[in-house]
Design an enzyme around this catalytic site. Structure first.
Site, PDB file in Angstrom:
ATOM      1  N   GLU A 115       0.013  53.308  -3.138  1.00  0.00           N
ATOM      2  CA  GLU A 115       0.337  54.584  -3.779  1.00  0.00           C
ATOM      3  C   GLU A 115      -0.890  55.230  -4.408  1.00  0.00           C
ATOM      4  O   GLU A 115      -1.941  54.595  -4.549  1.00  0.00           O
ATOM      5  CB  GLU A 115       1.413  54.383  -4.837  1.00  0.00           C
ATOM      6  CG  GLU A 115       1.005  53.422  -5.940  1.00  0.00           C
ATOM      7  CD  GLU A 115       1.682  53.705  -7.269  1.00  0.00           C
ATOM      8  OE1 GLU A 115       1.558  54.841  -7.737  1.00  0.00           O
ATOM      9  OE2 GLU A 115       2.305  52.785  -7.822  1.00  0.00           O
ATOM     10  N   LYS A 127       1.773  64.863 -10.202  1.00  0.00           N
ATOM     11  CA  LYS A 127       2.484  63.610  -9.942  1.00  0.00           C
ATOM     12  C   LYS A 127       3.709  63.949  -9.093  1.00  0.00           C
ATOM     13  O   LYS A 127       4.564  64.743  -9.501  1.00  0.00           O
ATOM     14  CB  LYS A 127       2.903  62.959 -11.260  1.00  0.00           C
ATOM     15  CG  LYS A 127       3.621  61.628 -11.104  1.00  0.00           C
ATOM     16  CD  LYS A 127       4.009  61.076 -12.478  1.00  0.00           C
ATOM     17  CE  LYS A 127       4.782  59.772 -12.348  1.00  0.00           C
ATOM     18  NZ  LYS A 127       5.222  59.257 -13.662  1.00  0.00           N
ATOM     19  N   VAL A 182       6.075  55.747  -6.533  1.00  0.00           N
ATOM     20  CA  VAL A 182       6.669  54.736  -5.659  1.00  0.00           C
ATOM     21  C   VAL A 182       7.656  55.385  -4.695  1.00  0.00           C
ATOM     22  O   VAL A 182       7.627  55.139  -3.483  1.00  0.00           O
ATOM     23  CB  VAL A 182       7.359  53.628  -6.487  1.00  0.00           C
ATOM     24  CG1 VAL A 182       8.223  52.735  -5.592  1.00  0.00           C
ATOM     25  CG2 VAL A 182       6.318  52.775  -7.205  1.00  0.00           C
ATOM     26  N   SER A 203      14.568  56.255 -13.073  1.00  0.00           N
ATOM     27  CA  SER A 203      13.569  56.585 -12.054  1.00  0.00           C
ATOM     28  C   SER A 203      14.189  56.801 -10.679  1.00  0.00           C
ATOM     29  O   SER A 203      15.125  56.100 -10.269  1.00  0.00           O
ATOM     30  CB  SER A 203      12.535  55.459 -11.966  1.00  0.00           C
ATOM     31  OG  SER A 203      11.663  55.665 -10.877  1.00  0.00           O
ATOM     32  N   ALA A 204      13.617  57.756  -9.954  1.00  0.00           N
ATOM     33  CA  ALA A 204      14.015  58.012  -8.564  1.00  0.00           C
ATOM     34  C   ALA A 204      13.646  56.846  -7.653  1.00  0.00           C
ATOM     35  O   ALA A 204      14.152  56.752  -6.526  1.00  0.00           O
ATOM     36  CB  ALA A 204      13.359  59.292  -8.053  1.00  0.00           C
ATOM     37  N   ASP A 205      12.787  55.935  -8.136  1.00  0.00           N
ATOM     38  CA  ASP A 205      12.408  54.759  -7.336  1.00  0.00           C
ATOM     39  C   ASP A 205      13.637  53.956  -6.922  1.00  0.00           C
ATOM     40  O   ASP A 205      13.690  53.406  -5.819  1.00  0.00           O
ATOM     41  CB  ASP A 205      11.476  53.836  -8.128  1.00  0.00           C
ATOM     42  CG  ASP A 205      10.143  54.466  -8.467  1.00  0.00           C
ATOM     43  OD1 ASP A 205       9.869  55.591  -8.004  1.00  0.00           O
ATOM     44  OD2 ASP A 205       9.362  53.822  -9.203  1.00  0.00           O
ATOM     45  N   LYS A 209       8.394  47.633 -14.603  1.00  0.00           N
ATOM     46  CA  LYS A 209       7.485  47.844 -15.731  1.00  0.00           C
ATOM     47  C   LYS A 209       8.180  47.425 -17.023  1.00  0.00           C
ATOM     48  O   LYS A 209       9.338  47.750 -17.251  1.00  0.00           O
ATOM     49  CB  LYS A 209       7.061  49.303 -15.807  1.00  0.00           C
ATOM     50  CG  LYS A 209       6.207  49.761 -14.627  1.00  0.00           C
ATOM     51  CD  LYS A 209       5.701  51.162 -14.831  1.00  0.00           C
ATOM     52  CE  LYS A 209       4.779  51.597 -13.689  1.00  0.00           C
ATOM     53  NZ  LYS A 209       5.513  52.035 -12.506  1.00  0.00           N
TER      54      LYS A 209
END
Length: 304
Positions: A25, A87, A107, A141-143, A160
């Site tokens: 990334e 970002k 990500v 998060s969209a992850d 994290k």
């Protein structure tokens, strides 16, 4: 070939010949570390991937193109520009492409672009997830949704530690995403080797992980796979020490009203300052470790 996709000749050749490729990334370059450490780290990660038999493919948006396999000059540009570079998560892709500007991929966005290019293995630091206090903020998060729908393996050091790890695991379970512990039954928490939460499966070799991923693909399951790789023992931080600093950073974040995609870069930077740079050193080492494992898995996968 998607008209917005730009694959470097080296990566394109490797994919055509079924040689191992590892996606990397670019948010970690522009938003994760200061210059020049960010560029030095990114180039070292690429070097580690090569040393372990795979081809690195750093992913970013360069002049509106979904770029798979950035040049050294492009990586340096992303590092120098730092926070000036947008970002980019999945939702941002069409706007950054339409504007024809540069973007550092998260990500989620990196997974999406890797899948478009046909890259199956992706190494990162840690995934995003459910933020602490998400019951009121809904900051998730969209992850997690990307892992639910994009068929790419993500090798990381766990979620994290600034996140609510328990709720992150619950969300992954709901989305049908398997969490694999490499040589561990305890989910690593980024800066530390243990979180107190269990992974779904422990696998001890790159070959076992590659085989499980291949079986998932052959079964027609469309989700990704999360491989949690503990930070090396010598770089692991004391859990109480890092958590107390994270708590302090979270309080300041709340006081300042920082939210959304600005949250993670702010928290990581604040924790780095509170720990006198120790957390940044740990971050760099865990990324190196993940690049090594991802390369070994990609090599095994290419044999299958």
């Amino acid at each position: 070939m998607n008209k917005f996709l730009q694959i470097s000749p080296e990566v394109k050749k490797a994919l055509k010949e079924n040689r191992p490729v590892v996606a990397l990334e670019s948010t970690i370059i522009s938003h994760g570390m200061p210059y020049p450490q960010n560029v030095e780290t990114a180039l070292k990660v690429e070097s580690i991937v090569r040393e372990h038999g795979a081809i690195p493919a750093t992913i970013a948006i360069i002049n509106g193109k979904l770029t798979v396999g950035c040049t050294k000059e492009e990586i340096d540009l992303l590092g120098r520009e730092g926070l000036k570079v947008t970002k980019v998560s999945r939702r941002d892709l069409p706007f950054i492409v339409a504007k024809g500007i540069n973007g550092a991929t998260t990500v989620a966005a990196t997974m999406y672009i890797a899948a478009l290019a046909g890259v199956k293995v992706f190494a990162t630091g840690g995934i995003g997830g459910v933020h602490r206090g998400a019951a009121t903020t809904m900051d998730i998060s969209a992850d997690l949704d990307e892992l639910a729908q994009t068929n790419v393996m993500v090798v990381c050091a766990g979620a994290k530690s600034i996140l609510d790890i328990g709720l992150t695991l619950e969300c992954l379970e709901t989305r049908g995403v398997a969490v694999v512990g490499y040589g561990t039954e305890d989910l690593p928490a980024f800066y530390t080797r243990k979180s107190g939460f269990k992974v779904d499966y422990r696998l001890d070799t790159a070959k076992e992980i590659a085989l499980a991923y291949k079986c998932k693909v052959d079964l027609g399951l469309k989700s990704g796979m999360l491989v949690a790789n503990p930070i090396p023992e010598q770089y692991s931080m004391d859990a109480d020490y890092i958590n107390s600093n994270i708590d302090a950073a979270l309080k300041e974040c709340e006081t300042l009203g920082i939210h959304g995609k600005a949250t993670t870069p702010y928290l990581l930077d604040k924790v780095q300052k509170l720990t006198g740079g120790q957390s940044l050193d740990a971050n760099i080492q865990l990324v190196f470790n993940n690049a090594k494992l991802a390369s070994e898995i990609a090599v095994e996968l290419s044999k299958m």
